[in-house]
Scaffold this motif. Sequence first.
Motif, PDB file in Angstrom:
ATOM      1  N   VAL A   1    -103.196  58.643 -80.910  1.00 54.70           N
ATOM      2  CA  VAL A   1    -104.111  58.210 -79.841  1.00 54.70           C
ATOM      3  C   VAL A   1    -103.350  57.523 -78.711  1.00 54.70           C
ATOM      4  O   VAL A   1    -102.535  56.628 -78.962  1.00 54.70           O
TER       5      VAL A   1
ATOM      6  N   GLU B   1    -105.159  48.293 -77.557  1.00 59.25           N
ATOM      7  CA  GLU B   1    -106.578  48.140 -77.200  1.00 59.25           C
ATOM      8  C   GLU B   1    -107.205  46.966 -77.954  1.00 59.25           C
ATOM      9  O   GLU B   1    -108.019  46.254 -77.419  1.00 59.25           O
ATOM     10  N   TYR B   2    -106.813  46.783 -79.228  1.00 58.06           N
ATOM     11  CA  TYR B   2    -107.458  45.720 -79.996  1.00 58.06           C
ATOM     12  C   TYR B   2    -106.473  44.742 -80.620  1.00 58.06           C
ATOM     13  O   TYR B   2    -106.702  44.232 -81.692  1.00 58.06           O
TER      14      TYR B   2
ATOM     15  N   ILE C   1    -115.206  48.206 -79.864  1.00 51.92           N
ATOM     16  CA  ILE C   1    -114.224  49.297 -79.928  1.00 51.92           C
ATOM     17  C   ILE C   1    -114.887  50.511 -80.579  1.00 51.92           C
ATOM     18  O   ILE C   1    -115.488  50.406 -81.649  1.00 51.92           O
ATOM     19  N   ASN C   2    -114.768  51.655 -79.911  1.00 55.61           N
ATOM     20  CA  ASN C   2    -115.252  52.908 -80.516  1.00 55.61           C
ATOM     21  C   ASN C   2    -114.030  53.620 -81.094  1.00 55.61           C
ATOM     22  O   ASN C   2    -113.272  54.262 -80.382  1.00 55.61           O
ATOM     23  N   TYR C   3    -113.864  53.512 -82.391  1.00 56.25           N
ATOM     24  CA  TYR C   3    -112.652  53.982 -83.059  1.00 56.25           C
ATOM     25  C   TYR C   3    -112.724  55.479 -83.328  1.00 56.25           C
ATOM     26  O   TYR C   3    -113.711  55.990 -83.857  1.00 56.25           O
ATOM     27  N   LYS C   4    -111.665  56.181 -82.962  1.00 55.26           N
ATOM     28  CA  LYS C   4    -111.577  57.624 -83.216  1.00 55.26           C
ATOM     29  C   LYS C   4    -110.861  57.838 -84.552  1.00 55.26           C
ATOM     30  O   LYS C   4    -109.645  57.572 -84.660  1.00 55.26           O
TER      31      LYS C   4
ATOM     32  N   LEU D   1    -107.705  58.646 -74.643  1.00 56.67           N
ATOM     33  CA  LEU D   1    -108.940  57.980 -74.201  1.00 56.67           C
ATOM     34  C   LEU D   1    -108.773  57.704 -72.711  1.00 56.67           C
ATOM     35  O   LEU D   1    -108.323  56.632 -72.306  1.00 56.67           O
TER      36      LEU D   1
ATOM     37  N   ALA E   1    -104.449  55.103 -75.945  1.00 61.90           N
ATOM     38  CA  ALA E   1    -105.599  54.298 -75.495  1.00 61.90           C
ATOM     39  C   ALA E   1    -105.172  53.549 -74.230  1.00 61.90           C
ATOM     40  O   ALA E   1    -105.104  54.147 -73.165  1.00 61.90           O
TER      41      ALA E   1
ATOM     42  N   ARG F   1    -100.294  56.048 -87.769  1.00 54.92           N
ATOM     43  CA  ARG F   1    -100.883  57.385 -87.627  1.00 54.92           C
ATOM     44  C   ARG F   1     -99.973  58.346 -86.890  1.00 54.92           C
ATOM     45  O   ARG F   1    -100.104  59.562 -87.039  1.00 54.92           O
TER      46      ARG F   1
HETATM   47  N1  LIG Z   1    -110.390  53.579 -79.916  1.00 51.70           N
HETATM   48  C1  LIG Z   1    -109.364  53.857 -80.716  1.00 51.70           C
HETATM   49  N2  LIG Z   1    -109.515  54.693 -81.764  1.00 51.70           N
HETATM   50  C2  LIG Z   1    -108.477  54.981 -82.588  1.00 51.70           C
HETATM   51  N3  LIG Z   1    -107.256  54.481 -82.412  1.00 51.70           N
HETATM   52  C3  LIG Z   1    -107.055  53.654 -81.378  1.00 51.70           C
HETATM   53  N4  LIG Z   1    -105.958  53.009 -80.962  1.00 51.70           N
HETATM   54  C4  LIG Z   1    -106.291  52.274 -79.887  1.00 51.70           C
HETATM   55  N5  LIG Z   1    -107.586  52.440 -79.581  1.00 51.70           N
HETATM   56  C5  LIG Z   1    -108.083  53.296 -80.500  1.00 51.70           C
END
Ligand SMILES: Nc1ncnc2[nH]cnc12
Length: 171
Positions: free
Chosen positions: A121, A96-97, A19-22, A151, A123, A59
Amino acid sequence: MKKIDSFIRDIPDFPKPGINYKDITPLLQDPAALRETVARLMDLIGDIKIDKVVGVESRGFLLGAILAEKLNAGFVPVRKSGKLPYKTYAEVYDLEYGKDILEIHQDAIKKGESVLLHDDVLATGGTARTACNLIEKMGGKIVQCNFLIELSYLKGELKLKDYDVRSLIGY
Ligand SMILES: Nc1ncnc2[nH]cnc12
Ligand SMILES: O=P(O)(O)OC[C@H]1O[C@H](OP(=O)(O)OP(=O)(O)O)[C@H](O)[C@@H]1O
């Protein structure tokens, strides 16, 4: 000022490998970036009448409550299971996760109210779709699904085809 996207930090392999977290905390902690972000989100919303802004834990609360105040709307939290104290409606969802349950207070939205969904976000779209289902179950009319970040490669918009989806930054 630097571009808004320069305040968003990539954290590889968080919270799980792959996972590439933003991370939006650099943006939140910079006063000018925060102000500019709120102004641009307000531009995305335009002049539609909004009764309630729904923000998704956690968030989605951060900018969602600021937007609600600026729009002269109420703020409604959608929370993960077991956090809301009053009677709730609940729905299971995938993100996503992971997997979880989202809840909303049964008296949070009145039939026919115009609702803006906000989250930081978009996703896979599982979270937003579930929040939309809860809002509609209560008779709310979703006028926009509003995100700071989309994303696009995860195609969350496909789960939100029924709605006007707007985001400030796309990846
Ligand atoms: N890649 C991601 N970065 C930040 N928040 C998320 N929520 C789901 N996927 C994410
Ligand atoms: O489009 P999806 O794949 O469903 O993912 C998007 C959701 O994931 C993140 O929340 P998270 O569940 O990580 O909770 P947090 O805001 O408390 O960090 C983000 O804030 C969205 O709510």
